[in-house]
Design a protein around this motif. Structure first.
Motif, mmCIF file in Angstrom:
data_model
loop_
_atom_site.group_PDB
_atom_site.id
_atom_site.type_symbol
_atom_site.label_atom_id
_atom_site.label_comp_id
_atom_site.label_asym_id
_atom_site.label_seq_id
_atom_site.Cartn_x
_atom_site.Cartn_y
_atom_site.Cartn_z
ATOM 1 N N LEU A 1 -0.075 -10.587 11.169
ATOM 2 C CA LEU A 1 -0.338 -9.389 10.373
ATOM 3 C C LEU A 1 -0.380 -8.159 11.273
ATOM 4 O O LEU A 1 -1.024 -8.154 12.317
ATOM 5 C CB LEU A 1 -1.679 -9.539 9.650
ATOM 6 N N ARG A 2 0.303 -7.104 10.855
ATOM 7 C CA ARG A 2 0.327 -5.851 11.611
ATOM 8 C C ARG A 2 0.285 -4.687 10.642
ATOM 9 O O ARG A 2 1.101 -4.606 9.723
ATOM 10 C CB ARG A 2 1.581 -5.770 12.475
ATOM 11 N N SER A 3 -0.682 -3.802 10.834
ATOM 12 C CA SER A 3 -0.816 -2.599 10.007
ATOM 13 C C SER A 3 -0.499 -1.378 10.854
ATOM 14 O O SER A 3 -0.990 -1.264 11.983
ATOM 15 C CB SER A 3 -2.239 -2.483 9.445
ATOM 16 N N ILE A 4 0.304 -0.481 10.320
ATOM 17 C CA ILE A 4 0.696 0.730 11.046
ATOM 18 C C ILE A 4 0.267 1.942 10.243
ATOM 19 O O ILE A 4 0.634 2.093 9.070
ATOM 20 C CB ILE A 4 2.223 0.766 11.291
ATOM 21 N N LEU A 5 -0.525 2.806 10.868
ATOM 22 C CA LEU A 5 -0.991 4.048 10.259
ATOM 23 C C LEU A 5 -0.324 5.216 10.978
ATOM 24 O O LEU A 5 -0.648 5.511 12.130
ATOM 25 C CB LEU A 5 -2.514 4.161 10.387
ATOM 26 N N LYS B 1 8.084 -9.819 6.952
ATOM 27 C CA LYS B 1 8.201 -9.262 5.609
ATOM 28 C C LYS B 1 7.312 -8.026 5.477
ATOM 29 O O LYS B 1 6.234 -7.961 6.070
ATOM 30 C CB LYS B 1 7.790 -10.288 4.550
ATOM 31 N N LEU B 2 7.769 -7.068 4.699
ATOM 32 C CA LEU B 2 6.969 -5.882 4.401
ATOM 33 C C LEU B 2 6.052 -6.209 3.228
ATOM 34 O O LEU B 2 6.515 -6.515 2.135
ATOM 35 C CB LEU B 2 7.885 -4.709 4.049
ATOM 36 N N LEU B 3 4.742 -6.130 3.479
ATOM 37 C CA LEU B 3 3.771 -6.424 2.426
ATOM 38 C C LEU B 3 3.329 -5.180 1.675
ATOM 39 O O LEU B 3 2.934 -5.267 0.509
ATOM 40 C CB LEU B 3 2.535 -7.109 3.027
ATOM 41 N N TYR B 4 3.387 -4.018 2.350
ATOM 42 C CA TYR B 4 2.846 -2.807 1.712
ATOM 43 C C TYR B 4 3.442 -1.575 2.382
ATOM 44 O O TYR B 4 3.644 -1.543 3.605
ATOM 45 C CB TYR B 4 1.326 -2.777 1.845
ATOM 46 N N TYR B 5 3.709 -0.543 1.566
ATOM 47 C CA TYR B 5 4.219 0.727 2.074
ATOM 48 C C TYR B 5 3.797 1.819 1.102
ATOM 49 O O TYR B 5 4.155 1.778 -0.081
ATOM 50 C CB TYR B 5 5.750 0.669 2.154
ATOM 51 N N PHE C 1 -1.137 10.404 5.445
ATOM 52 C CA PHE C 1 -0.737 9.339 6.352
ATOM 53 C C PHE C 1 0.085 8.303 5.611
ATOM 54 O O PHE C 1 -0.040 8.113 4.402
ATOM 55 C CB PHE C 1 -1.961 8.691 7.031
ATOM 56 N N LEU C 2 0.952 7.649 6.367
ATOM 57 C CA LEU C 2 1.801 6.582 5.854
ATOM 58 C C LEU C 2 1.231 5.252 6.332
ATOM 59 O O LEU C 2 0.929 5.093 7.517
ATOM 60 C CB LEU C 2 3.224 6.752 6.367
ATOM 61 N N LEU C 3 1.067 4.316 5.409
ATOM 62 C CA LEU C 3 0.527 2.995 5.743
ATOM 63 C C LEU C 3 1.597 1.934 5.483
ATOM 64 O O LEU C 3 2.114 1.821 4.367
ATOM 65 C CB LEU C 3 -0.717 2.698 4.904
ATOM 66 N N CYS C 4 1.928 1.179 6.520
ATOM 67 C CA CYS C 4 2.842 0.038 6.401
ATOM 68 C C CYS C 4 2.089 -1.218 6.857
ATOM 69 O O CYS C 4 1.424 -1.200 7.900
ATOM 70 C CB CYS C 4 4.072 0.207 7.281
ATOM 71 N N ILE C 5 2.225 -2.289 6.103
ATOM 72 C CA ILE C 5 1.613 -3.563 6.469
ATOM 73 C C ILE C 5 2.706 -4.624 6.449
ATOM 74 O O ILE C 5 3.424 -4.769 5.449
ATOM 75 C CB ILE C 5 0.476 -3.959 5.511
ATOM 76 N N VAL C 6 2.837 -5.354 7.563
ATOM 77 C CA VAL C 6 3.894 -6.360 7.670
ATOM 78 C C VAL C 6 3.304 -7.679 8.160
ATOM 79 O O VAL C 6 2.270 -7.718 8.828
ATOM 80 C CB VAL C 6 5.013 -5.895 8.632
ATOM 81 N N LYS C 7 3.995 -8.763 7.818
ATOM 82 C CA LYS C 7 3.590 -10.096 8.260
ATOM 83 C C LYS C 7 4.748 -11.057 8.031
ATOM 84 O O LYS C 7 5.444 -10.960 7.017
ATOM 85 C CB LYS C 7 2.345 -10.575 7.487
ATOM 86 N N GLU C 8 4.926 -11.971 8.976
ATOM 87 C CA GLU C 8 5.952 -13.013 8.868
ATOM 88 C C GLU C 8 7.320 -12.412 8.533
ATOM 89 O O GLU C 8 8.060 -12.900 7.681
ATOM 90 C CB GLU C 8 5.544 -14.061 7.826
ATOM 91 N N PHE D 1 -9.545 -0.470 1.447
ATOM 92 C CA PHE D 1 -9.331 -0.815 0.037
ATOM 93 C C PHE D 1 -7.998 -1.552 -0.139
ATOM 94 O O PHE D 1 -7.907 -2.537 -0.883
ATOM 95 C CB PHE D 1 -9.351 0.445 -0.821
ATOM 96 N N THR D 2 -6.962 -1.080 0.580
ATOM 97 C CA THR D 2 -5.656 -1.734 0.492
ATOM 98 C C THR D 2 -5.713 -3.155 1.031
ATOM 99 O O THR D 2 -5.187 -4.090 0.413
ATOM 100 C CB THR D 2 -4.602 -0.925 1.269
ATOM 101 N N LEU D 3 -6.354 -3.340 2.185
ATOM 102 C CA LEU D 3 -6.486 -4.690 2.738
ATOM 103 C C LEU D 3 -7.242 -5.605 1.785
ATOM 104 O O LEU D 3 -6.885 -6.781 1.612
ATOM 105 C CB LEU D 3 -7.205 -4.641 4.087
ATOM 106 N N GLN D 4 -8.289 -5.073 1.174
ATOM 107 C CA GLN D 4 -9.076 -5.869 0.236
ATOM 108 C C GLN D 4 -8.235 -6.262 -0.976
ATOM 109 O O GLN D 4 -8.247 -7.426 -1.412
ATOM 110 C CB GLN D 4 -10.302 -5.071 -0.206
ATOM 111 N N GLN D 5 -7.482 -5.303 -1.527
ATOM 112 C CA GLN D 5 -6.652 -5.576 -2.690
ATOM 113 C C GLN D 5 -5.542 -6.575 -2.385
ATOM 114 O O GLN D 5 -5.140 -7.359 -3.257
ATOM 115 C CB GLN D 5 -6.049 -4.273 -3.226
#
Length: 251
Positions: free
Chosen positions: A150-154, A170-174, A161-168, A191-195
């Motif tokens: 898991l990698r989150s980029i702020l 794959k893009l999980l969130y943008y 701010f732009l938030l990208c979350i990736v893992k394996e 909140f995003t991580l929790q959701q």
């Protein structure tokens, strides 16, 4: 190899010169935000820092605007960029300001707004410039290698701010968020991580200072995130040059 990377939004701009191992950055805030006044300010800036008549082997530009949405290739091919953009952001943007970048690594297309004055000025100045949205540069840079954990980029600017979350791989969130205080960034991120049910995952957090977001603020945010018990397995760190490196990978 000489490279000029430009990060620009409606409030500020940062030029980063890379010549071999030497790197120099110059940041300016726009005093007048009327479309016809940007060109005059840009000309003065380039003169002041000695870039007006300087040539580079590579030039890239990242527009850091808030309005950006990712569309699957299959949907994009069946519609028009203007239609997709207006479904997300309304009808108040001229068609000439709507652009898109393909992100083949993820089978996505980034549809976004970029003012006409940005393209008109910099394409004339640097005809071979690679011009994309910041999110496009960032995602292509991230997926240029393997991303398993898991990698989150702020990517943080002066008011959003732009938030990208990736893992394996794959893009999980943008998504992009407005903020006023650093605690707003912490709230939206947590909140995003929790959701997404990612609070208990092991991973990392990259804080990328954009234009208008100082090193001091980045370090303060870094301390806030690393102090949270819920993020004990996701250490945060400031990655001051990640945005510029992502641009260079897109040439």
């Amino acid at each position: 190899m000489s490279h000029l990377s430009i990060e620009i939004g409606e409030h500020a701009i940062r030029y980063t010169e890379s010549i071999g191992e030497e790197i120099k950055s110059h940041t300016f805030t726009f005093g007048d935000k009327q479309d016809h006044r940007y060109k005059e300010q840009l000309e003065v800036q380039l003169e002041e820092i000695g870039l007006k008549n300087k040539s580079f082997e590579e030039q890239t530009l990242a527009w850091t605007g808030f309005r950006s949405t990712l569309i699957p290739n299959s949907i994009f091919s069946e519609s028009k960029p203007e239609t997709l953009y207006r479904l997300c952001f309304g009808n108040d943007t001229p068609s000439a300001h709507i652009d898109y970048n393909r992100i083949p690594e993820q089978g996505l297309v980034n549809v976004y707004e970029i003012p006409q004055w940005v393209k008109a000025f910099f394409v004339l100045k640097y005809p071979r410039i690679v011009m994309q949205h910041e999110g496009s540069h960032l995602l292509r840079g991230i997926f240029s290698g393997s991303v398993f954990r898991l990698r989150s980029i702020l990517a943080i600017h002066n008011n959003h701010f732009l938030l990208c979350i990736v893992k394996e791989n794959k893009l999980l969130y943008y998504s992009a968020f407005d903020y006023i205080e650093l605690d707003d960034i912490v709230y939206h991120f947590m909140f995003t991580l929790q959701q997404k049910d990612l609070l208990q995952e092991k991973g990392s957090i990259d804080i990328c200072p954009g234009i208008g977001f100082t090193e001091e603020l980045a370090n303060e945010l870094n301390l806030k995130l690393n102090a949270l018990k819920d993020l004990k397995d996701q250490p945060a760190s400031v990655q001051a040059s990640l945005l510029q490196k992502a641009q260079r990978l897109c040439v």
